[in-house]
Write a protein that holds these residues in place. Sequence first.
Motif, mmCIF file in Angstrom:
data_model
loop_
_atom_site.group_PDB
_atom_site.id
_atom_site.type_symbol
_atom_site.label_atom_id
_atom_site.label_comp_id
_atom_site.label_asym_id
_atom_site.label_seq_id
_atom_site.Cartn_x
_atom_site.Cartn_y
_atom_site.Cartn_z
ATOM 1 N N ILE A 115 1.342 5.645 -6.100
ATOM 2 C CA ILE A 115 -0.095 5.880 -5.612
ATOM 3 C C ILE A 115 -1.052 5.565 -6.632
ATOM 4 C CG2 ILE A 115 -1.796 8.048 -5.054
ATOM 5 C CD1 ILE A 115 0.632 9.560 -4.513
ATOM 6 N N SER A 116 -1.435 4.289 -6.528
ATOM 7 C CA SER A 116 -2.139 3.315 -7.591
ATOM 8 C C SER A 116 -3.242 2.715 -7.321
ATOM 9 C CB SER A 116 -1.227 2.646 -8.572
ATOM 10 O OG SER A 116 -0.064 3.581 -9.356
ATOM 11 N N GLU A 117 -4.247 2.966 -6.371
ATOM 12 C CA GLU A 117 -4.950 2.441 -5.877
ATOM 13 C C GLU A 117 -5.789 1.226 -6.759
ATOM 14 O OE1 GLU A 117 -5.567 5.767 -5.832
ATOM 15 O OE2 GLU A 117 -4.777 6.340 -3.580
ATOM 16 N N ILE A 173 -3.165 -1.390 -6.728
ATOM 17 C CA ILE A 173 -2.893 -2.074 -5.345
ATOM 18 C C ILE A 173 -3.755 -3.195 -5.100
ATOM 19 C CG2 ILE A 173 -2.835 -1.755 -2.782
ATOM 20 C CD1 ILE A 173 -1.918 1.224 -3.693
ATOM 21 N N VAL A 174 -4.970 -2.980 -5.090
ATOM 22 C CA VAL A 174 -5.959 -3.811 -5.100
ATOM 23 C C VAL A 174 -5.838 -5.017 -6.064
ATOM 24 C CG1 VAL A 174 -8.597 -4.396 -4.776
ATOM 25 C CG2 VAL A 174 -7.524 -2.162 -3.889
ATOM 26 N N PHE A 228 -11.203 6.588 -1.019
ATOM 27 C CA PHE A 228 -10.611 5.968 -2.295
ATOM 28 C C PHE A 228 -11.245 4.673 -2.941
ATOM 29 C CE2 PHE A 228 -6.515 7.966 -0.209
ATOM 30 C CZ PHE A 228 -7.231 9.094 -0.099
ATOM 31 N N GLY A 247 0.711 -1.176 -0.034
ATOM 32 C CA GLY A 247 0.012 -0.104 0.047
ATOM 33 C C GLY A 247 0.758 1.118 -0.053
ATOM 34 N N GLU A 248 0.078 2.400 0.098
ATOM 35 C CA GLU A 248 0.825 3.538 -0.076
ATOM 36 C C GLU A 248 1.473 3.931 1.251
ATOM 37 O OE1 GLU A 248 -2.459 5.899 -1.447
ATOM 38 O OE2 GLU A 248 -2.582 5.007 -3.545
ATOM 39 N N LEU A 278 -5.465 0.483 1.864
ATOM 40 C CA LEU A 278 -6.104 1.556 1.169
ATOM 41 C C LEU A 278 -6.098 2.870 2.245
ATOM 42 C CD1 LEU A 278 -7.690 2.344 -1.606
ATOM 43 C CD2 LEU A 278 -10.051 1.796 -0.333
ATOM 44 N N THR A 329 -11.131 1.606 -6.594
ATOM 45 C CA THR A 329 -10.471 0.527 -6.551
ATOM 46 C C THR A 329 -11.663 -0.529 -6.924
ATOM 47 O OG1 THR A 329 -11.054 -0.333 -4.411
ATOM 48 C CG2 THR A 329 -9.105 0.978 -4.929
ATOM 49 N N THR A 368 -8.701 -0.541 5.528
ATOM 50 C CA THR A 368 -8.774 0.916 5.303
ATOM 51 C C THR A 368 -9.329 1.403 6.513
ATOM 52 O OG1 THR A 368 -9.668 2.605 3.771
ATOM 53 C CG2 THR A 368 -10.878 0.612 3.990
#
Lengths: 349, 331
Positions: B60-62, B65-66, B88, B30-31, B83, B92, B119
């Motif tokens: 920063i690519s949600e 990431i998921v 956000f 994650g970020e 997240l 996703t 999250t």
Amino acid sequence: MNQPQAVHRADAGSNSDLPQLYRMMRRIRTFEERVGELFVRGQSAGSMLHLSIGEESAAAGVCAAMRDGDRFTTHHRGHGIFLARGADPARMMAEIGGKEAGYCHGKGGSMHIADMGLGHLGANAIVGGGIPAVVGAGLAARHHKTGAISAAFFGDGATGQGILYESMNMAALWSLPCLFVCINNQYGMGTRIDQATANPRLHERAQAFGLAAETVDGLDVEAVAEAGRRLVDGVRDGKPAFLVIDCYRFYGHARKDKSPYRDPGEEETGRAKDPVAFARAALIERKVLEESALDTLDAEVAAEMDATIDFTVAQHEPPLSSMFRDVYAPGEPEPEPVRTRIDRILARG
Amino acid sequence: MALQEMTYRDALRKALADSMTENPDVIILGEEVGRYGGAYAVTKDLIKEFGPERVIDTPISEPAIVGAAVGAAMAGLRPVAELMYVDFIGMTMDQLANQAAKIRYMFGGQIGVPMVLRTQGGTGRSAGAQHSQSLEAYVMHTPGLRLAMPATVADAYHLLRQALTKPDPVVFIEHKALYTLKEMVDLDAPAPDWGKAAIRRQGRDLVIVTYSRQVHYVMEAAKKLAAEGIEATVIDLRTLSPLDFDTIRTHVEKTGRAMVVSEGVMTAGVAAELAARISEECFDFLEDPVIRVAGEDIPISVSTALETGSVPGPQLIFESAMKLLSSREAV
């Protein structure tokens, strides 16, 4: 990490792989023709059927460079890729027909077919939707030191989706064994690639992310296979790559699309770029196989694929009781059907 | 281990660390989860303990990431994707709702997606309309996903530990206002069952069903109600999927009165679903309408006054319960 090289390596320019590549392309072509037939006979459960006729070299060529244990995802036009990774065409056809004997027991169909045994993490009905999964599979391969690669197959339409760029960036940043395969059939549904992007040199986008990237002419399956081998070797060493295969979608977007947005001249030119016919001619010209031998081969393939239709027609649909299964893991309570709930509520005291 | 004082944040961190120690396939991505230590410091120093291969800082690519967590889970890892804000989740939603949630079903049960999406949400930090929402209804509305929302320190630990053993994708929504919550806990004591609601308080007059931070507000309101002679049962759902409706039913049948409290906006929200189910299933036992006390149907403001006014608090819960009880007496 360094892994042993694939066992069967043909030297560039040798004829040794072409008969196999031709056979696979013929199987894909014939399978897709039978899918169309299934639809016409009213035996197809799905109205969403996307044929890969004209794109066979991408599937056959790239998959020839992959090996057992490799994982991949495909798009909505992915029958050929799955076949080229070893799928049983009868179980594929049954899945397309929505039958219980299919790969996903009739719940997935053409666009959600998958098989974990063959490393197929799934076809996808969301353009670009299957791409990031190969980044995760790449992380897993590295974590478990399996030496496997993961390949995402998608069309030119997916180059409009942001997730492709997010995924390529991650693969490059983390040096993951990921291959991105863009089958450029020139059309995202009815929109030609030059109407969807100002720069149709798609591989340049991947180069901008630091991936090894090239474009190959899909007319020549040997060229595709050679490019596939070259890139896959690097991918296994943690150098992610991007391969564009230029080809032409012979027919409409889906079964009922007669492509009124394309003029007949364009289609004629496009269909002349036929990788199956091209390979056949090369085999004859180089005296690798005689025409009669190829006729025999084609007839064998036709019989194999005819049998998939007979098999599918004879299969039954999944029982209604399977409807609530597999929403959650086995052992978890299944969702309560609406009718059961209403009866329960109204049966009170 | 005996009783010790611990924060919600530290319990979450300990759950991650214990799971990672126990299972080498658990990874976090994650970020800002690594070097920065997490935007809310939940993953602080985990990168030192487990290394950058298992605590992975992402761009920063949600969506990816998921999506990467989906693929990793299918390929044998146990990913925890973080997240940073539940706000956000829209970014996703394809990977979460179309991929993670449906893969087991679409593929005929061949494989599940055993991932956790951690999250946090909710109001309390003047974080504005895009960093303060309670979007659990999006998740609850998607078959195939599990949803846990801990209210207590012990649940923060146990639910996250349990989420990391579940075969289906779990969305785990923490509350940003609870990270500093301190409680005495004995984490070696037997954990409550996953999917089982907790009775935080028992009373004869009404049932208040709630979850996450609102549990604390409801408990505060219940104390004030007790001073007025009204005794409430407080049910903390702990997980919204699975939903322990049997516990709700049992207690609503005893008291004949129910209120549902949720920080999410009211219309088509979690409170709406719970109220509908109670109304349907406990109809013969209800003496009054089921009351929803939920977030106003508006975005969240930065102004503390407007922010606080937008969501239920102890006073609104107290007043609503008083009105519900007095409406009966008026008849």
